[in-house]
Enzyme design. Structure first.
Site, PDB file in Angstrom:
ATOM      1  N   CYS A   4      -3.447   2.142   2.206  1.00  0.00           N
ATOM      2  CA  CYS A   4      -3.005   1.052   1.322  1.00  0.00           C
ATOM      3  C   CYS A   4      -1.646   0.525   1.794  1.00  0.00           C
ATOM      4  CB  CYS A   4      -2.911   1.566  -0.120  1.00  0.00           C
ATOM      5  SG  CYS A   4      -2.107   0.403  -1.232  1.00  0.00           S
ATOM      6  N   HIS A  46      -0.575   4.784  -7.055  1.00  0.00           N
ATOM      7  CA  HIS A  46      -1.603   3.808  -6.676  1.00  0.00           C
ATOM      8  C   HIS A  46      -2.566   3.528  -7.829  1.00  0.00           C
ATOM      9  CE1 HIS A  46      -4.224   1.562  -3.902  1.00  0.00           C
ATOM     10  NE2 HIS A  46      -5.182   1.998  -4.699  1.00  0.00           N
ATOM     11  N   GLY A  92      -8.201 -14.175  -5.767  1.00  0.00           N
ATOM     12  CA  GLY A  92      -7.497 -14.188  -4.489  1.00  0.00           C
ATOM     13  C   GLY A  92      -6.664 -12.951  -4.226  1.00  0.00           C
ATOM     14  N   HIS A  99      -0.065  -5.162  -8.480  1.00  0.00           N
ATOM     15  CA  HIS A  99       1.246  -5.781  -8.280  1.00  0.00           C
ATOM     16  C   HIS A  99       1.385  -6.993  -9.175  1.00  0.00           C
ATOM     17  CE1 HIS A  99      -1.541  -7.453  -5.266  1.00  0.00           C
ATOM     18  NE2 HIS A  99      -0.879  -8.580  -5.359  1.00  0.00           N
ATOM     19  N   HIS A 101       3.502 -10.476  -9.403  1.00  0.00           N
ATOM     20  CA  HIS A 101       4.359 -11.448  -8.725  1.00  0.00           C
ATOM     21  C   HIS A 101       5.370 -11.989  -9.746  1.00  0.00           C
ATOM     22  CE1 HIS A 101       1.448 -12.281  -5.283  1.00  0.00           C
ATOM     23  NE2 HIS A 101       0.616 -11.755  -6.161  1.00  0.00           N
TER      24      HIS A 101
HETATM   25  P1  5GP Z   1      -2.186 -10.978  -3.847  1.00  0.00           P
HETATM   26  O1  5GP Z   1      -2.707 -12.115  -2.981  1.00  0.00           O
HETATM   27  O2  5GP Z   1      -2.967  -9.707  -3.605  1.00  0.00           O
HETATM   28  O3  5GP Z   1      -2.022 -11.304  -5.285  1.00  0.00           O
HETATM   29  O4  5GP Z   1      -0.703 -10.741  -3.345  1.00  0.00           O
HETATM   30  C1  5GP Z   1      -0.388 -10.000  -2.221  1.00  0.00           C
HETATM   31  C2  5GP Z   1       0.969 -10.459  -1.771  1.00  0.00           C
HETATM   32  O5  5GP Z   1       1.479  -9.516  -0.849  1.00  0.00           O
HETATM   33  C3  5GP Z   1       0.949 -11.811  -1.052  1.00  0.00           C
HETATM   34  O6  5GP Z   1       1.771 -12.725  -1.756  1.00  0.00           O
HETATM   35  C4  5GP Z   1       1.483 -11.483   0.337  1.00  0.00           C
HETATM   36  O7  5GP Z   1       2.330 -12.491   0.853  1.00  0.00           O
HETATM   37  C5  5GP Z   1       2.224 -10.186   0.119  1.00  0.00           C
HETATM   38  N1  5GP Z   1       2.271  -9.330   1.291  1.00  0.00           N
HETATM   39  C6  5GP Z   1       1.235  -9.023   2.113  1.00  0.00           C
HETATM   40  N2  5GP Z   1       1.630  -8.174   3.061  1.00  0.00           N
HETATM   41  C7  5GP Z   1       2.954  -7.927   2.839  1.00  0.00           C
HETATM   42  C8  5GP Z   1       3.932  -7.118   3.498  1.00  0.00           C
HETATM   43  O8  5GP Z   1       3.669  -6.437   4.492  1.00  0.00           O
HETATM   44  N3  5GP Z   1       5.179  -7.123   2.976  1.00  0.00           N
HETATM   45  C9  5GP Z   1       5.513  -7.864   1.881  1.00  0.00           C
HETATM   46  N4  5GP Z   1       6.784  -7.797   1.464  1.00  0.00           N
HETATM   47  N5  5GP Z   1       4.612  -8.631   1.221  1.00  0.00           N
HETATM   48  C10 5GP Z   1       3.362  -8.664   1.705  1.00  0.00           C
HETATM   49 ZN    ZN Z   2      -1.543   1.798  -2.907  1.00  0.00          ZN
END
Ligand code: 5GP
Ligand code: ZN
Length: 113
Positions: A4, A46, A92, A99, A101
């Site tokens: 992960c 996790h 998405g 997480h 945002h």
């Molecule tokens: P999701 O699309 O799953 O809601 O959000 C995942 C977020 O993780 C995305 O906004 C993406 O830019 C961020 N992200 C993906 N890989 C990394 C990483 O290696 N480091 C950081 N800081 N953010 C990441």
């Molecule tokens: Zn995890």
């Protein structure tokens, strides 16, 4: 969860720009910011996504929502901000570790879908 991405960030195996950390929560800057402030807040334990929240583990979610206003204040988001959690492919979600945002620092678009 050894495969992960966010567990690897928690373990320090992948670098991140931390903005908050305590025993159970980590917050760091999104690598591809969608707003002037784009922070991700994650539980250190996790949990895959919102569907993984249970009576047994939901205290961490309450704690995250206590921490979010502190982060927002430290980030200077006095005009407001948005908290988003994508769950599953239709939303998405790209990282399968729960997480939230935090988005702010500009007038955000109103579209939710
Ligand atoms: P999701 O699309 O799953 O809601 O959000 C995942 C977020 O993780 C995305 O906004 C993406 O830019 C961020 N992200 C993906 N890989 C990394 C990483 O290696 N480091 C950081 N800081 N953010 C990441
Ligand atoms: Zn995890």
């Amino acid at each position: 969860m050894s495969d992960c991405l966010f567990c690897k960030i928690i373990a320090g195996e992948i670098p991140s720009t931390k903005v908050y950390e305590d025993d159970s929560v980590l917050a760091f800057r999104d690598i591809a910011p969608q707003a002037p402030c784009h922070v991700l807040v994650i539980p250190k334990r996790h949990i895959a996504d919102v569907n993984g929240i249970t009576a047994e583990n939901s205290a961490i979610v309450a704690h995250i929502f206590q921490v979010i206003p502190q982060i927002a204040k430290a980030e200077g988001l006095e005009n407001g901000y948005r908290v988003v959690s994508n769950c599953g492919s239709d939303a998405g979600q790209t990282v399968q570790h729960l997480h939230f945002h935090i988005l702010g620092g500009k007038q955000l678009a109103l579209e939710m879908a």
